[in-house]
Enzyme design. Sequence first.
Site, PDB file in Angstrom:
ATOM      1  N   ASP A   1      -3.599  -1.348   0.948  1.00 56.96           N
ATOM      2  CA  ASP A   1      -2.613  -0.952   0.308  1.00 56.96           C
ATOM      3  C   ASP A   1      -2.678  -0.955   2.684  1.00 56.96           C
ATOM      4  OD1 ASP A   1       0.271   0.102  -0.094  1.00 56.96           O
ATOM      5  OD2 ASP A   1      -0.372   1.605   0.618  1.00 56.96           O
TER       6      ASP A   1
ATOM      7  N   THR B   1       4.228  -2.596   3.224  1.00 51.41           N
ATOM      8  CA  THR B   1       4.565  -2.425   4.882  1.00 51.41           C
ATOM      9  C   THR B   1       3.269  -3.171   5.770  1.00 51.41           C
ATOM     10  OG1 THR B   1       2.095  -1.282   3.078  1.00 51.41           O
ATOM     11  CG2 THR B   1       3.816  -0.064   4.042  1.00 51.41           C
ATOM     12  N   THR B   2       2.627  -4.132   4.502  1.00 50.79           N
ATOM     13  CA  THR B   2       1.390  -4.956   5.773  1.00 50.79           C
ATOM     14  C   THR B   2       2.405  -6.108   6.202  1.00 50.79           C
ATOM     15  OG1 THR B   2       0.108  -4.556   3.816  1.00 50.79           O
ATOM     16  CG2 THR B   2      -0.543  -6.778   5.511  1.00 50.79           C
TER      17      THR B   2
ATOM     18  N   ASP C   1       3.983   0.520  -5.597  1.00 49.00           N
ATOM     19  CA  ASP C   1       4.885   0.024  -4.360  1.00 49.00           C
ATOM     20  C   ASP C   1       5.644  -0.159  -5.766  1.00 49.00           C
ATOM     21  OD1 ASP C   1       3.202   0.386  -2.852  1.00 49.00           O
ATOM     22  OD2 ASP C   1       1.939  -1.652  -2.011  1.00 49.00           O
TER      23      ASP C   1
HETATM   24  P1  ADP Z   1       3.122  -5.664   1.550  1.00 49.69           P
HETATM   25  O1  ADP Z   1       2.166  -4.771   2.194  1.00 49.69           O
HETATM   26  O2  ADP Z   1       3.410  -6.055   2.566  1.00 49.69           O
HETATM   27  O3  ADP Z   1       3.524  -5.509   0.278  1.00 49.69           O
HETATM   28  P2  ADP Z   1       1.109  -7.632   0.019  1.00 49.69           P
HETATM   29  O4  ADP Z   1      -0.917  -7.891   0.100  1.00 49.69           O
HETATM   30  O5  ADP Z   1       1.818  -6.831  -1.271  1.00 49.69           O
HETATM   31  O6  ADP Z   1       1.397  -7.006   1.266  1.00 49.69           O
HETATM   32  O7  ADP Z   1       1.467  -8.962  -0.053  1.00 49.69           O
HETATM   33  C1  ADP Z   1       2.858  -9.154   0.061  1.00 49.69           C
HETATM   34  C2  ADP Z   1       2.808 -10.912  -0.059  1.00 49.69           C
HETATM   35  O8  ADP Z   1       2.070 -11.411  -1.035  1.00 49.69           O
HETATM   36  C3  ADP Z   1       4.172 -11.371  -0.191  1.00 49.69           C
HETATM   37  O9  ADP Z   1       4.254 -12.476   1.464  1.00 49.69           O
HETATM   38  C4  ADP Z   1       4.685 -11.833  -1.382  1.00 49.69           C
HETATM   39  O10 ADP Z   1       5.571 -13.246  -1.381  1.00 49.69           O
HETATM   40  C5  ADP Z   1       3.063 -12.309  -1.364  1.00 49.69           C
HETATM   41  N1  ADP Z   1       2.105 -12.464  -2.787  1.00 49.69           N
HETATM   42  C6  ADP Z   1       2.450 -12.030  -3.953  1.00 49.69           C
HETATM   43  N2  ADP Z   1       2.320 -12.415  -4.673  1.00 49.69           N
HETATM   44  C7  ADP Z   1       1.917 -13.975  -4.716  1.00 49.69           C
HETATM   45  C8  ADP Z   1       1.680 -15.228  -5.262  1.00 49.69           C
HETATM   46  N3  ADP Z   1       0.816 -14.873  -7.582  1.00 49.69           N
HETATM   47  N4  ADP Z   1       1.140 -15.889  -4.567  1.00 49.69           N
HETATM   48  C9  ADP Z   1       1.804 -15.901  -3.302  1.00 49.69           C
HETATM   49  N5  ADP Z   1       2.130 -15.373  -3.052  1.00 49.69           N
HETATM   50  C10 ADP Z   1       2.113 -13.965  -3.456  1.00 49.69           C
HETATM   51 MG    MG Z   2       3.205  -5.470  -1.353  1.00 46.12          MG
END
Ligand code: ADP
Ligand code: MG
Length: 543
Positions: free
Chosen positions: A65, A98-99, A398
């Site tokens: 996170d 956030t990322t 989240d």
């Molecule tokens: P953040 O802190 O930004 O939410 P995450 O590690 O949760 O970071 O990653 C979010 C990203 O991962 C988003 O761009 C989302 O669309 C992408 N994502 C989530 N699930 C999938 C999936 N099954 N396949 C591809 N991308 C995904």
């Molecule tokens: Mg996320």
Amino acid sequence: MENKDNYQPVYILSDGTQRSTGKSAQRMNIMAAKLVAEAVRTTLGPKGMDKMLVDSMGEITVTNDGATILKEMSIDHPAAKMLVEVAKTQEEEVGDGTTTAVVLAGELLRRAEELLDNNIHPTIIARGYRLAADKSQEILKEIAVKFNKKDRETLLKIVETAITGKGPEDKKDHLAVLIVDAIYKIAREEKIGDNSKLIVDREDIKVEKKVGGRTEDSELIQGIVVDKEKVHSGMPAIVKNAKIALLDVPIEIKGPESDTKISITDPNMMQSFLDMEETMLKKMVDKIALSGANVVFCQKGVDDLAQHFLAKKGIYATRRVKKSDLARLAKATGAKVVSDLNDFSKDDLGQAGVVEQVKVGEEFMTYVRDCKNPKALTLLIRGATSHVVDEISRAVDDALGDVISTLSSEYIVGGAGSVEIEVAKELKKFATTLSGREQLAVQAFADTLEVIPKTLAENAGLDPINVLTELKAAHDKNQKWAGINVFTGKVMDAWKEGIIEPMKIKTQAISSASEVAVMILRIDDVILSSKGPVQGMGHEGLE
Ligand code: ADP
Ligand code: MG
């Protein structure tokens, strides 16, 4: 100051103050901000890696996170701290993304650096970035899809997208159902103009963690779960038709007796002293019993003797209950938190159908069920170790943020990099309508958005160039939600695959990333006082 000749230097800063100006100030700030973004970028997406953070006490946090990582890293540099703020804002406004926000801000600055190298003035870059950010918001609103508040299936997909890659993968369906159930149970409909929205108070869902058991044992409890057991074995384990007292005062005798040494010369004196204490405690318990209370949640301590008296009266009591739990209990049961036992009456009591001590894993907890206001719920998260439980709760947080944003802003977009490529494509079209150097900045902004699918690909061990080329080709054929399947490496329709996110994640990430990038770009003078109140924020940070 004496002015003997014209070459006497003029000192305006006190001794030890460090100053850097112009290009070097800018470059150092950009460098610091990029480093922060670099630190979280490998965690982006379902295939992102985790970070292990060890604090000065040796406490370990394993997490994916962004906000948590940046919170735990002790970041010193002022510009780097501004990037940490981006994550915080995102966390507060949306709860997820956030990322994404931090990676975008880092990339905006990296691209700005290239423009600076080509002698484009920072104010032009700043203006181009602002223009592009505004245009992106417009484009997002155009391509987003309206969410129907009754669409449970889509809400489940949004939750699954949020928790993919965090915690045990095969349990995500179960958790998603719990979260969506919780939301629909506590949401209230509110009329806004001709429209009506579902409103959810984040506070009404308590996420309680319990180590032990399996993730699939996680459950949704209608009511409040308090991580405390009854204080005395003689107390009932279950109270039906509970009349609940909430106290933020101890059931103990405080005052000079407990601190002062009394020299006791006569055994009778000791006895009378103890008797007096006993009488006072008894009075306190009588007072509670007289109100009709049969359950007590006390934020402070409960004396051993008082425990005994309470038990004799058949009252269920817990002590050292968290303040936030008292507040939730007040809301759920209708009780008032009492600060003075002297003016405590039955009007202060709350109600619940059942209060019960339940064994969860190796420990006991108190469940307060069938409340007067059933709109307070507890999601009890279980897992094998504290690290697992913590990481799942963060993912649940989240997801709750995403669902609440979806209900309040009512627009959703495809994920997996699809929305970023689509916005970039439209933004590039817009750039061609601009003239000169601004066009370059808007172009750079569009290229920046592509860092999301690019990083998703990189983190999945795929070739980012190939992935981007394929994605762009698909979008040129008007496949608006073409995204990257990080598990197969193929281009997929993110919408059809159920990778769906609230639009708010993207609008918020774009606006805070561009704001911070512009702010950092406009700084051309950094003055670090050696006497500032913040220790260690200075010199080493700028080196
Ligand atoms: P953040 O802190 O930004 O939410 P995450 O590690 O949760 O970071 O990653 C979010 C990203 O991962 C988003 O761009 C989302 O669309 C992408 N994502 C989530 N699930 C999938 C999936 N099954 N396949 C591809 N991308 C995904
Ligand atoms: Mg996320």
